[in-house]
Design an enzyme around this catalytic site. Structure first.
Site, PDB file in Angstrom:
ATOM      1  N   ASN A  56       0.833  -1.207   0.000  1.00 19.46           N
ATOM      2  CA  ASN A  56       0.000   0.000   0.000  1.00 19.46           C
ATOM      3  C   ASN A  56       0.863   1.249   0.000  1.00 19.46           C
ATOM      4  O   ASN A  56       2.057   1.201  -0.279  1.00 19.46           O
ATOM      5  CB  ASN A  56      -0.920  -0.018   1.222  1.00 19.46           C
TER       6      ASN A  56
ATOM      7  N   CYS B 191       2.084   2.869   2.433  1.00 22.68           N
ATOM      8  CA  CYS B 191       3.128   2.911   3.453  1.00 22.68           C
ATOM      9  C   CYS B 191       3.839   1.569   3.629  1.00 22.68           C
ATOM     10  O   CYS B 191       4.523   1.365   4.636  1.00 22.68           O
ATOM     11  CB  CYS B 191       2.541   3.393   4.780  1.00 22.68           C
TER      12      CYS B 191
ATOM     13  N   GLU C  90       3.015  -1.474   4.494  1.00 24.34           N
ATOM     14  CA  GLU C  90       2.771  -2.450   5.565  1.00 24.34           C
ATOM     15  C   GLU C  90       1.638  -3.414   5.263  1.00 24.34           C
ATOM     16  O   GLU C  90       1.465  -4.405   5.975  1.00 24.34           O
ATOM     17  CB  GLU C  90       2.503  -1.728   6.903  1.00 24.34           C
TER      18      GLU C  90
END
Length: 957
Positions: free
Chosen positions: A582, A584, A586
């Site tokens: 995604n 970020c 994670e």
């Protein structure tokens, strides 16, 4: 010196710079002098003062120096820009604030001798004014008047002002109302508005934070007074204010008014009015308003609290209860669950993600944090994907797009018999869409594009964030990430060739990983050698790897993420493929043309779960159990903007429980980050969170039923995250991951098989860029960036001091103004300050003082317990090609699924002079660039690539 001309020795005249410069124009602004007089602000006088300072140090030759002329013009512009940026039209500047900005500008411009002379002159004049006051017999000052909301002049209530400031200091060590009141009164003037009166003590307290961290609590409590006046007046329909002590009884009556006001304004779901509001109101805990630090409350005030016509009407405990009620809407005993959720949020033991905080209990409850999509290989699919981005981003979702299926540059287009322009032009459109849809002004739209390393356009993809080249083929606002197969890393290790293909000729590579990917890829290579592939190119794998790392260093992108670990260890490999992460890095969930992956995030505040003997496992278990219920509720309550997201989320029900405050926990436990003990604590704490998260999901399955695609998953086979390491080692024997454990996993494994799971995925560690500010703890799993610095985000710039360090220095008699000065000089680092003992240097070592291998070791220990991934920033003070190569190969060898930003130390760091006056909206170069990854353009100049608190990076949390 004349204000109009100074004569040079060569007969030419010098007009003080800034007189006619547009940069120094500030119409409509006024200056508040020390005697209380208000006069028009004149930027020319700044130029004159600066010129005099240069003359005083450099002598008369400075008057004829073009260097000095240009320096004065630039400095004057900086001062005026800094002043006008901090206030609205028609506002006042205090004479001392102007002089503070002049001092800062001189220091930033490295005119240190000039600055020193200027400081000494100010001190001398201050002493003279004090002496004059002592011997003068001035008449008593007349009572000041205040301009009320309706424009009338009324008596300024100094008694209440004193009471509010003293109340804000109550119960806090090492703070005093006296300096705040002194500074506040210095800024009062006859006719001051109510808003200005509210801001004056806040600004006064903020300037003291660098000397004593507890003033961050004082500033927050003073901001609470301003917020109470806004909120109480708006919900009651009349001018009203209250002290903190008065709110103990006022909160209960305010809350139903708040709900009614929100519903009438169309902001709150009318279903909340059907709760037993008397019972809910009685559960509010006003004393928890005192737990905020200034940065946290200001962030909530600016971006989270509900408002009407620019006036906030939501107080903090009402905010937490509104979120809790929104998450309890479908519970059987809604009141009990809402109170349970409220207690968890308002205690800061757990915090839901930003979209949940924004939208829970509102008329559009889009509560999910992350959305992952796969973009198809035709115009209709491409532009549907871009439209989906806009719809998903509108209500605060962060986006990850898998662009690998889109055919590459030069590929054949059957419909037109032409050649494709590749993926880059469409990425440019997606970039501009993210900017256009700014999430209601709350934060910028944010998206990350992923591309596999075998894609023919990979080299152009690497260049997307460069500041040079054809701007039509650049995406300056989009994050990018490499989706790297294990086979590529093996080719890099062997220094062999790597072949690039267009996905329209190799469509199955996108969905394959492990041994099946290897077989198909090598078959395509053989086919290319036979001349049977239209578009392909062979490169040296090591050269491509080096370019990937070079671009990562120069631009901060694309990030390095690993395809095979994400898929081999995915519990959901039986129903799809993980094609990307995604925004970020994670989240690792399946995507396809029919399913848009959705993840719902929240984070445990680890430092709040420490007891006298270390980690409090019972408290942690209780927190995780309630948090998992809250996250699971999001799936059913959520407002879905596209059907593919709804179908995917209801079928698989993934959630991502993470953590924050890891660095704070280490410091409380007296464990240096760069140590084996820290790695062990990372392992121990994540094992506990993992155990209780999985157990809570089993409990929810027993109560509510297992998720729809459970059968066939790794869970159904009794393969938990810790067990899936074995699958990784079978696919890649060289992977080096620890497999030790301390808890009774066999019993839990048996429950998972027999009862099932409520959620396909349970854990992911997000950056917590904003919610950690709200809770006043360190971000996610991050090491401390600096121990004293200016933090920049969408709410402005804020002085941040490591309170634990200050406590330890005080205990050893080392905290004084010299120490503050040293911390500024060494950019918040304690390593070079001789008087600080070695044990404290190790404990408070900052991110750039740590070997990044320690971050990877700790991350690897966490990764063994996590069914998704973690946002892992890597820091490197003195980067080199060799260091970067070793670092990212280590990440791969240690079994990490993803990495996030590479942080490199920039050329400019924390302010070397006083931070007084910089708090709030300064956005100074040194503040905003201090934590940047950096770019070096072709001329060798330094430029900002990404800030450590870049709002673009906050979309997850």
């Amino acid at each position: 010196m004349s204000a109009t001309a100074t004569h040079r020795t060569d007969g030419a005249s010098f007009v003080p710079l800034g007189i006619s410069s547009e940069a120094t124009a500030a119409p409509g602004y006024q200056l508040l002098r020390r005697n209380g007089a208000v006069t028009p602000f004149d930027a020319r006088k700044i130029s004159i003062a600066l010129t005099k300072a240069f003359l005083a140090v450099e002598g008369s030759t400075a008057a004829g120096s073009r260097r000095v002329h240009e320096a004065v013009e630039e400095l004057t512009g900086q001062v005026v820009s800094a002043l006008t940026r901090r206030v609205g039209e028609g506002r006042l500047f205090h004479i001392e604030d102007v002089q503070d900005q002049v001092e800062l500008a001189l220091m930033r411009g490295e005119h240190h001798k000039i600055a020193r002379a200027y400081v000494l002159y100010r001190e001398e004049r201050a002493r003279e004014r004090t002496a004059e006051k002592e011997f003068a017999t001035a008449p008593s000052a007349p009572a000041l008047k205040m301009t009320s909301e309706d424009g009338e002049l009324v008596a300024l209530d100094e008694t209440r002002l004193t009471r509010i400031v003293e109340e804000a200091c109550n119960g806090l060590d090492a703070v005093s109302a006296s300096p705040i009141l002194t500074e506040t009164r210095r800024n009062l003037y006859d006719g001051i508005t109510q808003d200005e009166l509210s801001l004056a003590p806040i600004m006064a307290a903020r300037t003291l934070i660098e000397q004593e961290p507890n003033y961050a609590f004082v500033a927050a409590r003073l901001l609470m007074d301003k917020l109470r006046r806004e909120a109480l007046s708006l919900v009651s329909g009349r001018a009203e204010q209250a002290t903190q002590s008065e709110m103990a009884s006022r909160y209960a009556s305010y809350f139903p008014q708040f709900i009614a006001t929100g519903i009438k304004a169309g902001l709150i779901d009318s279903e909340l009015e059907r709760f037993d509001l008397q019972r809910i109101s009685a559960a509010l805990k006003p004393e928890r308003d005192l737990n905020f630090q200034y940065l946290g409350l200001q962030t909530l005030y600016d971006r989270y609290f509900l408002h009407r016509d620019g006036k906030r009407f939501e107080l903090p405990q009402a905010f937490f209860m509104r979120v809790a009620m929104g998450l309890a809407l479908r519970e059987i005993d809604r009141e009990n669950r809402a109170i349970e959720f409220y207690n968890l949020l308002s205690s800061f033991d757990f915090m839901a993600s930003t979209p949940t905080l924004f939208n829970s209990g509102t008329t559009r409850p889009q509560l999910s944090s992350c959305f992952l999509t796969t973009i198809g290989d035709d115009l209709e699919a491409i532009f549907k994907g871009i439209k989906d981005n806009a719809l998903l981003a509108k209500y605060s979702g962060g986006l990850g797009n898998d662009w690998t299926p889109v055919r590459g540059l030069g590929a054949h287009i059957k419909g037109t018999n032409g050649e494709s322009q590749g993926v880059v032009p469409f990425l440019k459109v997606a970039n501009d869409t993210a900017i256009a849809v700014n999430q209601g002004g709350k934060r910028k739209g944010a998206v990350c594009a992923y591309l596999e390393t075998w894609h023919i356009d990979i080299e152009e993809f690497l260049d997307l964030r460069k500041n040079t080249g054809d701007d039509r083929r650049r995406t300056h606002d989009m994050n990018t990430a490499n989706w790297v197969p294990d086979l590529f890393m093996e080719r890099v290790s062997m220094d062999s060739d790597w072949t690039l293909f267009s996905p329209d000729e190799t469509p199955d590579l996108h969905d394959l990983y492990g041994a099946k990917f290897r077989a198909a890829y090598e078959a395509y290579e053989a086919k290319a050698e036979r001349g049977e592939m239209r578009v392909h190119r062979t490169v040296r794998a090591l050269d491509l790897w080096r370019k990937m790392l070079t671009m990562l260093f120069e631009t901060g992108h694309p990030w390095i993420t690993f395809k095979d670990p994400c898929n081999i260890r995915s519990p959901q490999g039986h129903v799809g493929v993980v094609h990307s992460s995604n925004l970020c890095t994670e989240i690792t969930l399946n995507t396809s043309k029919d399913e848009v992956a959705v993840c719902n995030l929240g984070s445990v505040n680890l430092v709040n779960h420490l007891g006298e003997n270390g980690l409090d496992f019972d408290r942690l278990a209780a927190t995780v159990k309630t948090a998992m219920r809250m996250l699971d509720n999001v799936v059913d309550i959520n407002f879905y903007t596209i059907p593919e997201a709804r179908a995917s989320n209801l079928r698989h029900r993934p959630v991502g429980l993470g953590l924050m405050g890891f660095q704070d926990a280490l410091q409380k436990l007296r464990i240096p980050y760069a140590s084996a003990a820290a790695v062990e604590f990372a392992d121990l704490s994540m094992e506990a969170i993992s155990y209780h998260a999985i157990s809570a999901s089993v409990d929810l399955a027993a109560e509510r039923g297992r998720y729809g695609s459970f059968d066939g998953s790794l869970w159904s086979q009794g393969i938990l995250p810790i067990d899936s390491i074995r699958l990784m080692k079978e696919a890649r024997p060289s992977v080096d991951m620890d497999e030790s454990m301390t808890l009774d996993w066999e019993a839990l494994r048996s429950r998972v098989i027999t009862v099932g799971m409520r959620n396909s995925n349970t854990m992911a560690i997000a950056p917590t860029a904003t919610i950690s500010n709200i809770c006043g703890v360190s971000q996610s799993i991050e090491p401390a960036y600096q121990n004293l610095f200016v933090k920049s985000n969408m709410s402005g710039d804020f002085t941040v001091v490591n309170a634990q360090l200050v406590h330890d220095l005080k205990a050893r008699g080392l905290w004084d103004e010299v120490m503050v000065s040293d911390l500024k000089y060494f950019d918040g680092s304690v390593g070079q300050i001789d008087r600080i003992p070695d044990d404290l240097k190790a404990l408070y070592a900052t991110a750039f003082e740590l070997e990044s291998s320690w971050l990877i070791e700790a991350a690897s220990r966490r990764q063994k317990w996590i069914d998704q991934s973690q946002s892992l920033n890597l820091y490197i003070a003195n980067p080199s090609g060799k260091k970067l190569d070793e670092l990212y190969r280590l990440a791969w060898n240690k079994g990490l699924k993803t990495t996030y930003y590479l942080r490199s130390r920039s050329a400019t760091h924390v302010e070397k002079s006083t931070l007084k006056g910089t708090d709030g909206k300064l956005n100074a170069v040194s503040a905003s660039v201090a934590a940047s990854s950096i770019t070096i353009d072709q001329n060798g100049a330094w430029a900002k690539a990404c800030s450590i608190d870049d709002p673009d990076c906050e979309a997850c949390q």
